[in-house]
Scaffold this motif. Structure first.
Motif, mmCIF file in Angstrom:
data_model
loop_
_atom_site.group_PDB
_atom_site.id
_atom_site.type_symbol
_atom_site.label_atom_id
_atom_site.label_comp_id
_atom_site.label_asym_id
_atom_site.label_seq_id
_atom_site.Cartn_x
_atom_site.Cartn_y
_atom_site.Cartn_z
ATOM 1 N N LEU A 16 0.754 -1.222 -0.033
ATOM 2 C CA LEU A 16 0.015 -0.102 -0.058
ATOM 3 C C LEU A 16 0.782 1.039 0.005
ATOM 4 C CD1 LEU A 16 -2.890 -0.930 2.369
ATOM 5 C CD2 LEU A 16 -3.207 -0.671 0.127
ATOM 6 N N THR A 17 1.971 1.260 0.812
ATOM 7 C CA THR A 17 2.890 2.368 0.762
ATOM 8 C C THR A 17 3.333 2.610 -0.726
ATOM 9 O OG1 THR A 17 3.404 1.917 3.251
ATOM 10 C CG2 THR A 17 5.077 3.211 1.701
ATOM 11 N N SER A 18 3.836 1.555 -1.147
ATOM 12 C CA SER A 18 4.470 1.525 -2.522
ATOM 13 C C SER A 18 3.354 2.103 -3.466
ATOM 14 C CB SER A 18 5.033 0.276 -3.189
ATOM 15 O OG SER A 18 5.487 0.284 -4.391
ATOM 16 N N GLU A 19 2.009 1.584 -3.403
ATOM 17 C CA GLU A 19 0.807 2.144 -4.334
ATOM 18 C C GLU A 19 0.802 3.493 -3.831
ATOM 19 O OE1 GLU A 19 -2.089 1.921 -6.976
ATOM 20 O OE2 GLU A 19 -0.628 0.429 -6.673
ATOM 21 N N SER A 20 0.947 4.052 -2.926
ATOM 22 C CA SER A 20 0.754 5.586 -2.577
ATOM 23 C C SER A 20 1.905 6.445 -3.351
ATOM 24 C CB SER A 20 0.830 5.896 -0.992
ATOM 25 O OG SER A 20 2.063 5.821 -0.564
ATOM 26 N N TYR A 21 3.004 5.682 -3.354
ATOM 27 C CA TYR A 21 4.084 6.642 -3.995
ATOM 28 C C TYR A 21 3.878 6.495 -5.609
ATOM 29 C CZ TYR A 21 6.795 6.118 0.198
ATOM 30 O OH TYR A 21 7.335 6.152 1.316
ATOM 31 N N ARG A 22 3.305 5.509 -6.143
ATOM 32 C CA ARG A 22 2.812 5.316 -7.600
ATOM 33 C C ARG A 22 2.039 6.024 -7.940
ATOM 34 N NH1 ARG A 22 -0.391 3.671 -11.080
ATOM 35 N NH2 ARG A 22 -2.161 3.365 -9.367
ATOM 36 N N THR A 23 0.850 6.327 -7.086
ATOM 37 C CA THR A 23 -0.363 7.080 -7.405
ATOM 38 C C THR A 23 0.006 8.735 -7.475
ATOM 39 O OG1 THR A 23 -1.910 5.452 -6.329
ATOM 40 C CG2 THR A 23 -2.697 7.777 -6.710
ATOM 41 N N THR A 24 0.963 9.099 -6.227
ATOM 42 C CA THR A 24 1.768 10.463 -6.290
ATOM 43 C C THR A 24 2.465 10.769 -7.485
ATOM 44 O OG1 THR A 24 1.665 10.157 -3.873
ATOM 45 C CG2 THR A 24 3.203 11.883 -4.930
ATOM 46 N N GLY A 25 3.265 9.688 -7.888
ATOM 47 C CA GLY A 25 3.900 9.988 -9.258
ATOM 48 C C GLY A 25 3.136 10.189 -10.457
ATOM 49 N N LEU A 26 2.051 9.325 -10.335
ATOM 50 C CA LEU A 26 1.073 9.735 -11.642
ATOM 51 C C LEU A 26 0.380 10.973 -11.477
ATOM 52 C CD1 LEU A 26 -0.413 8.373 -14.122
ATOM 53 C CD2 LEU A 26 -1.991 7.238 -12.435
ATOM 54 N N LEU A 27 -0.019 11.328 -10.369
ATOM 55 C CA LEU A 27 -0.529 12.757 -10.099
ATOM 56 C C LEU A 27 0.653 13.796 -10.516
ATOM 57 C CD1 LEU A 27 -2.414 12.308 -6.849
ATOM 58 C CD2 LEU A 27 -3.342 12.869 -8.925
ATOM 59 N N CYS A 28 1.899 13.669 -10.267
ATOM 60 C CA CYS A 28 2.861 14.527 -10.924
ATOM 61 C C CYS A 28 2.749 14.837 -12.436
ATOM 62 C CB CYS A 28 3.942 14.451 -10.157
ATOM 63 S SG CYS A 28 4.214 14.454 -8.356
ATOM 64 N N LEU A 29 2.626 13.323 -12.883
ATOM 65 C CA LEU A 29 2.783 13.181 -14.386
ATOM 66 C C LEU A 29 1.225 13.719 -14.820
ATOM 67 C CD1 LEU A 29 4.073 11.910 -17.046
ATOM 68 C CD2 LEU A 29 2.631 9.896 -16.530
ATOM 69 N N LEU A 30 0.342 13.649 -14.484
ATOM 70 C CA LEU A 30 -0.986 14.173 -14.628
ATOM 71 C C LEU A 30 -0.847 15.744 -14.755
ATOM 72 C CD1 LEU A 30 -3.528 11.651 -13.595
ATOM 73 C CD2 LEU A 30 -2.852 12.085 -15.954
ATOM 74 N N GLY A 31 -0.441 16.334 -13.660
ATOM 75 C CA GLY A 31 -0.240 17.745 -13.399
ATOM 76 C C GLY A 31 0.431 18.282 -14.498
ATOM 77 N N ALA A 32 1.736 17.587 -14.737
ATOM 78 C CA ALA A 32 2.642 18.230 -15.935
ATOM 79 C C ALA A 32 2.033 18.004 -17.297
ATOM 80 C CB ALA A 32 3.986 17.321 -15.974
ATOM 81 N N LEU A 33 1.202 16.996 -17.737
ATOM 82 C CA LEU A 33 0.379 16.945 -18.643
ATOM 83 C C LEU A 33 -0.778 18.095 -18.717
ATOM 84 C CD1 LEU A 33 -0.099 15.264 -21.400
ATOM 85 C CD2 LEU A 33 -1.532 13.804 -19.885
ATOM 86 N N ALA A 34 -1.223 18.364 -17.599
ATOM 87 C CA ALA A 34 -2.209 19.422 -17.667
ATOM 88 C C ALA A 34 -1.606 20.727 -18.102
ATOM 89 C CB ALA A 34 -2.920 19.270 -16.482
ATOM 90 N N ILE A 35 -0.563 20.992 -17.450
ATOM 91 C CA ILE A 35 0.325 22.307 -17.856
ATOM 92 C C ILE A 35 0.416 22.484 -19.416
ATOM 93 C CG2 ILE A 35 1.901 23.606 -17.378
ATOM 94 C CD1 ILE A 35 2.024 22.515 -14.493
ATOM 95 N N PHE A 36 1.053 21.262 -19.752
ATOM 96 C CA PHE A 36 1.421 21.111 -21.368
ATOM 97 C C PHE A 36 0.169 21.406 -22.169
ATOM 98 C CE2 PHE A 36 1.664 18.494 -25.058
ATOM 99 C CZ PHE A 36 2.531 19.127 -25.800
#
Length: 482
Positions: A16-36
């Motif tokens: 679950l901890t690893s999954e929280s890191y993965r989700t956080t990383g995906l959110l960062c990716l989506l945030g960058a994509l939204a800006i682009f």
């Protein structure tokens, strides 16, 4: 995440901890994509498409935020997330690039068949890489499969929609698009292998950590048990005008099966006892503590002290299993007459040193060890009188059975030799010499059994004025007549 092997609570928490890191990383990716997307939409001034793309990314970000909240709640509450929810999450996330390709097909920036080979396809691989943090090979492989199917769906949709259009000229052979889909699927399978290896290492690390924690807890408990056991040993020697008494104990483990004790009796005598429970460790430590408690109570209750062994044997036989017993020695000292009564239940050696003759006497036991057979009667105590500089030495078998690197035991002969050479020493010094001699002889080999020694010595200067030899003869005659 609940695959069959995920039974460890620690692993589930790590997943679950690893999954929280993965989700956080995906959110960062989506945030960058939204800006682009916003920057490119403003530059192209295609506001309807910009709004559609922005709404799509916002919905995905909202979904991931809900997932992240659920993960953190599960971590906080120690609960799990159902498998079907993970599968739904995998499906939605794996189709993010698919929806992005559909949006590119509708946009002005790329021609339809160009969109199928645009850099946006790499987002599939980014999501597959992030999926390894789920620590679930099955879900990672599923991510690769769904991503490949999503890409093929966009490919077939493009081929059907634009087959009669002029954009058909931009199309590559269908084999190329199948290769792209195969690469996405292969990436998912390879990522599943990586996730499996990560999972194996995480499981091993957690198992080692759990084992270390359990071992630390056991050692902590043993340290407490050792402290309690050591507290049960006499803190200081009894103060007697004409006698010197000392005792020493060193367990082979944190706790041991040996103990020694002394106790002042109502009739003015001093009871010195030594016990050796079979084995060493926490089990024998409990047995020796039990024997000590029974012995102390019995010595106060029984007027006839030769009956102490009978009582102790009966009590311990009721409590102990068939493979456990205690060798026990008891010395009752009368400081006024210098007489000692010696009782032994299977314990030896009990060495009596006679200063007048410079010889040692090995005293026999009155019966079998305590706790072996209920109802056994023990013989009466041996009666001796200690002349000035005479002493009684009690040791457990850890001394004379300790082996050197060649496999030779220290033995009774060396033990008696050290006692003879230490005749002018104090009781404490006699024990120190025994310790040094056995450790020097064994040359650093591992101590495999507990070491316990008690020395009772009559001091050289005595206030009594009587013939020691005559009294010894009278005691011998009295014992023979009895």
């Amino acid at each position: 995440m609940s695959e069959g092997a995920l039974k460890s609570e620690a692993f589930q928490r790590a997943a679950l901890t690893s999954e929280s890191y993965r989700t956080t990383g995906l959110l960062c990716l989506l945030g960058a994509l939204a800006i682009f997307v916003v920057v490119r939409g403003l530059a192209s001034r295609d506001f309807p498409l910009l709004a559609l793309q922005f709404v799509f990314i916002t919905l995905i970000i909202g979904h991931e935020l809900i997932v992240l909240r659920a993960i953190r709640k599960a971590l906080r509450d120690g609960s799990q997330i159902a498998t079907d929810k993970w599968v739904v999450n995998v499906f939605l996330e794996s189709q993010i690039p698919t929806v992005a390709l559909f949006l590119l097909l509708s946009g002005p920036w790329l021609r339809p068949y160009q969109a199928l080979v645009a850099p946006a396809v790499l987002v599939y691989f980014l999501l597959i890489i992030l999926s390894t943090l789920r620590l679930s090979p099955t879900l990672t492989a599923l991510t690769g499969l769904l991503s490949a199917l999503g890409y093929l769906f966009v490919t077939f949709y493009t081929a059907l929609r634009f087959q009669n259009s002029e954009v058909r000229s931009d199309a590559l052979p269908m084999t190329v698009y199948f290769i792209y889909a195969g690469m996405i699927l292969t990436g998912g399978l390879l990522a599943a292998v990586v996730a499996s290896r990560i999972r194996t290492h995480v499981t091993a690390a957690l198992r080692e950590a759990e084992l270390k924690n359990k071992l630390d807890q056991v050692n902590h408990d043993l340290d407490i048990a050792r402290s309690i056991q050591q507290d049960l040993l006499p803190a200081q020697s009894p103060i007697l005008e004409n006698f010197d008494v000392a005792g020493w104990n060193q367990p082979a483990d944190q706790t041991g099966g040996d103990y020694f004790d002394w106790q002042s009796l109502p009739d003015g005598r001093l009871a010195i006892s030594l016990g050796d429970a079979t084995g060493h460790g926490i089990g024998p430590a409990l047995v020796s503590a039990l024997c000590r408690a029974y012995a102390r109570a019995s010595l106060v209750i029984d007027d006839e002290h030769h009956q102490v062994l009978d009582r102790l044997n009966r009590l311990l036989a009721d409590d102990l299993s068939a493979n456990r017993f205690v060798t026990f020695a008891l010395v009752l000292l009368d400081p006024m007459t210098s007489e000692v009564e010696i009782l032994s239940a299977g314990h030896g050696p009990i060495v009596r040193y006679q200063h007048a003759t410079r010889k040692v006497e090995n005293l026999e036991a009155q019966g079998i060890p305590l706790g072996m057979i209920a109802g056994v009667s023990y013989e009466k105590a041996l009666v001796r009188r200690l002349a000035p500089n005479d002493m009684i030495v009690l040791v457990t078998d850890g001394f004379y059975e300790w082996e050197n690197p060649n496999g030779d035991e220290f033995g009774l002969h060396r033990l008696e030799s050290v006692i003879l050479q230490s005749h002018d020493c104090s009781a404490e010094e006699v024990i120190a010499r025994l310790r040094f001699s056995v450790e020097d002889f064994c040359g650093g080999t591992e101590q495999k059994d507990d070491l316990t020694a008690v020395v009772l010595k009559r001091k050289a200067v005595t206030t009594r004025v009587e013939s020691d030899v005559d009294h010894e003869v009278s005691l011998t005659a009295k014992s023979a007549a009895a």
